[in-house]
Design a protein around this motif. Sequence first.
Motif, PDB file in Angstrom:
ATOM      1  N   GLN A 245       9.012  -1.134   9.722  1.00  0.00           N
ATOM      2  CA  GLN A 245       7.420  -0.616   9.205  1.00  0.00           C
ATOM      3  C   GLN A 245       7.333  -1.069   8.034  1.00  0.00           C
ATOM      4  O   GLN A 245       6.803  -0.607   6.999  1.00  0.00           O
ATOM      5  CB  GLN A 245       7.557   0.900   9.247  1.00  0.00           C
ATOM      6  N   VAL A 246       7.494  -2.461   7.823  1.00  0.00           N
ATOM      7  CA  VAL A 246       7.179  -3.457   6.910  1.00  0.00           C
ATOM      8  C   VAL A 246       5.623  -3.580   6.545  1.00  0.00           C
ATOM      9  O   VAL A 246       4.967  -3.799   7.828  1.00  0.00           O
ATOM     10  CB  VAL A 246       7.749  -4.592   6.622  1.00  0.00           C
TER      11      VAL A 246
ATOM     12  N   THR B   7       6.022  -2.091   1.314  1.00  0.00           N
ATOM     13  CA  THR B   7       6.416  -0.773   1.586  1.00  0.00           C
ATOM     14  C   THR B   7       7.175  -0.754   2.810  1.00  0.00           C
ATOM     15  O   THR B   7       6.760  -1.618   3.832  1.00  0.00           O
ATOM     16  CB  THR B   7       5.193   0.317   1.692  1.00  0.00           C
ATOM     17  N   ASN B   8       8.418  -0.158   3.039  1.00  0.00           N
ATOM     18  CA  ASN B   8       8.990   0.220   4.349  1.00  0.00           C
ATOM     19  C   ASN B   8       9.707   1.488   4.504  1.00  0.00           C
ATOM     20  O   ASN B   8       9.753   2.004   3.557  1.00  0.00           O
ATOM     21  CB  ASN B   8      10.001  -0.896   4.344  1.00  0.00           C
ATOM     22  N   VAL B   9      10.362   1.595   5.610  1.00  0.00           N
ATOM     23  CA  VAL B   9      10.928   2.969   5.764  1.00  0.00           C
ATOM     24  C   VAL B   9      12.166   3.084   4.944  1.00  0.00           C
ATOM     25  O   VAL B   9      12.785   4.381   4.756  1.00  0.00           O
ATOM     26  CB  VAL B   9      11.190   3.077   7.377  1.00  0.00           C
TER      27      VAL B   9
ATOM     28  N   GLY C 114       8.278   4.720  -1.833  1.00  0.00           N
ATOM     29  CA  GLY C 114       7.132   4.120  -2.284  1.00  0.00           C
ATOM     30  C   GLY C 114       7.027   2.761  -2.635  1.00  0.00           C
ATOM     31  O   GLY C 114       7.726   2.123  -1.600  1.00  0.00           O
ATOM     32  N   GLN C 115       5.961   2.367  -3.153  1.00  0.00           N
ATOM     33  CA  GLN C 115       5.726   0.783  -3.326  1.00  0.00           C
ATOM     34  C   GLN C 115       6.519   0.082  -4.192  1.00  0.00           C
ATOM     35  O   GLN C 115       7.076   0.554  -5.087  1.00  0.00           O
ATOM     36  CB  GLN C 115       4.178   0.420  -3.714  1.00  0.00           C
ATOM     37  N   GLN C 116       7.001  -1.101  -3.627  1.00  0.00           N
ATOM     38  CA  GLN C 116       7.812  -2.410  -4.367  1.00  0.00           C
ATOM     39  C   GLN C 116       6.961  -3.452  -4.543  1.00  0.00           C
ATOM     40  O   GLN C 116       6.339  -4.048  -3.880  1.00  0.00           O
ATOM     41  CB  GLN C 116       9.056  -2.432  -3.671  1.00  0.00           C
ATOM     42  N   GLN C 117       6.989  -3.569  -6.157  1.00  0.00           N
ATOM     43  CA  GLN C 117       6.107  -4.808  -6.503  1.00  0.00           C
ATOM     44  C   GLN C 117       6.967  -5.906  -6.803  1.00  0.00           C
ATOM     45  O   GLN C 117       7.979  -5.806  -7.720  1.00  0.00           O
ATOM     46  CB  GLN C 117       5.090  -4.347  -7.812  1.00  0.00           C
ATOM     47  N   ARG C 118       6.666  -6.845  -6.352  1.00  0.00           N
ATOM     48  CA  ARG C 118       7.743  -8.184  -6.317  1.00  0.00           C
ATOM     49  C   ARG C 118       6.701  -9.363  -6.687  1.00  0.00           C
ATOM     50  O   ARG C 118       5.573  -9.362  -6.329  1.00  0.00           O
ATOM     51  CB  ARG C 118       8.375  -8.399  -5.273  1.00  0.00           C
ATOM     52  N   GLN C 119       7.211 -10.100  -7.640  1.00  0.00           N
ATOM     53  CA  GLN C 119       6.610 -11.515  -8.134  1.00  0.00           C
ATOM     54  C   GLN C 119       7.612 -12.698  -7.555  1.00  0.00           C
ATOM     55  O   GLN C 119       8.601 -12.605  -8.117  1.00  0.00           O
ATOM     56  CB  GLN C 119       6.223 -11.446  -9.660  1.00  0.00           C
ATOM     57  N   TYR C 120       7.069 -13.637  -7.131  1.00  0.00           N
ATOM     58  CA  TYR C 120       7.590 -14.822  -6.861  1.00  0.00           C
ATOM     59  C   TYR C 120       6.966 -16.015  -7.452  1.00  0.00           C
ATOM     60  O   TYR C 120       5.768 -16.158  -7.367  1.00  0.00           O
ATOM     61  CB  TYR C 120       7.933 -15.035  -5.376  1.00  0.00           C
ATOM     62  N   ARG C 121       7.806 -17.048  -7.380  1.00  0.00           N
ATOM     63  CA  ARG C 121       7.115 -18.603  -7.845  1.00  0.00           C
ATOM     64  C   ARG C 121       7.694 -19.380  -6.661  1.00  0.00           C
ATOM     65  O   ARG C 121       9.005 -19.352  -6.536  1.00  0.00           O
ATOM     66  CB  ARG C 121       7.576 -18.917  -9.087  1.00  0.00           C
TER      67      ARG C 121
END
Length: 255
Positions: free
Chosen positions: A190-191, A221-223, A227-234
């Motif tokens: 449930q991504v 968000t997933n099962v 809560g929400q996970q915030q990620r940053q990528y380059r």
Amino acid sequence: MKEAEPAEAAKEAALPETVTEQVESEESAESAGTVQLEADPVISETATVELTKKAESTKEPDESPADDEPKPAAAEADSDAAEGDSDAAADDGTPSRRSWILAAAALVLSVALVSATVWMTVQRNNIADQQAMGADYVQAAKQAMLNITNISADTAPDDINRVLAVTSGDLKNEYTTRKDDYAAIVKKAQVNAKGEIIEAALQSSDEHSAIVLVAVKQIVTNVGAEGQQQRQYRFKVTIARGDNGFTATSMEMVV
């Protein structure tokens, strides 16, 4: 002796008279000479007039050649006038050497100006084309990363198809071979991932490909997580330019 003395006295008395007569005769002779000399200037003047007339009469035959002597000068003047007329006619008929030089210089300058204008126009167009192509590379990289980082359990197959639409080469092959497995994992967990482009910049490019650096922020968000996970990528994204337009051929995460 007394008789001789009166005779000598008479002789001496007579001597002055003789001397006086002689002096008078000499004076009269000198006077006559003076008269004769005074008359001579008239004769001399007359003779001078006659000699002058004779000289003029003898010079008259020689004056005709003298009159003819200026003729060569007149002929030379006529020749110079003729040459001047011919030069004027030549000047009127054909441009002078200076005019030819000025015309040639103007032509060379015009050609140089036109060449410089054409060169500047070509360079400007090339720069504009390069800038436009660079912008297309960056836009293709941004779109590819948006499609990759945005996926949901409810729309997984369609989301993966959008990724395939903006990729080619090895990256497209990877998604194509694992498309079903990837969609199943997203549904099961449930991504729900939403990506956003923070920044993108062109690192290098040519007419066929480019490397673009893209910074992405993703909220997931997933099962399995609270809560929400915030990620940053380059990512370092390679973009190819081909018949199908601009597509991403590979991506590499960088720290």
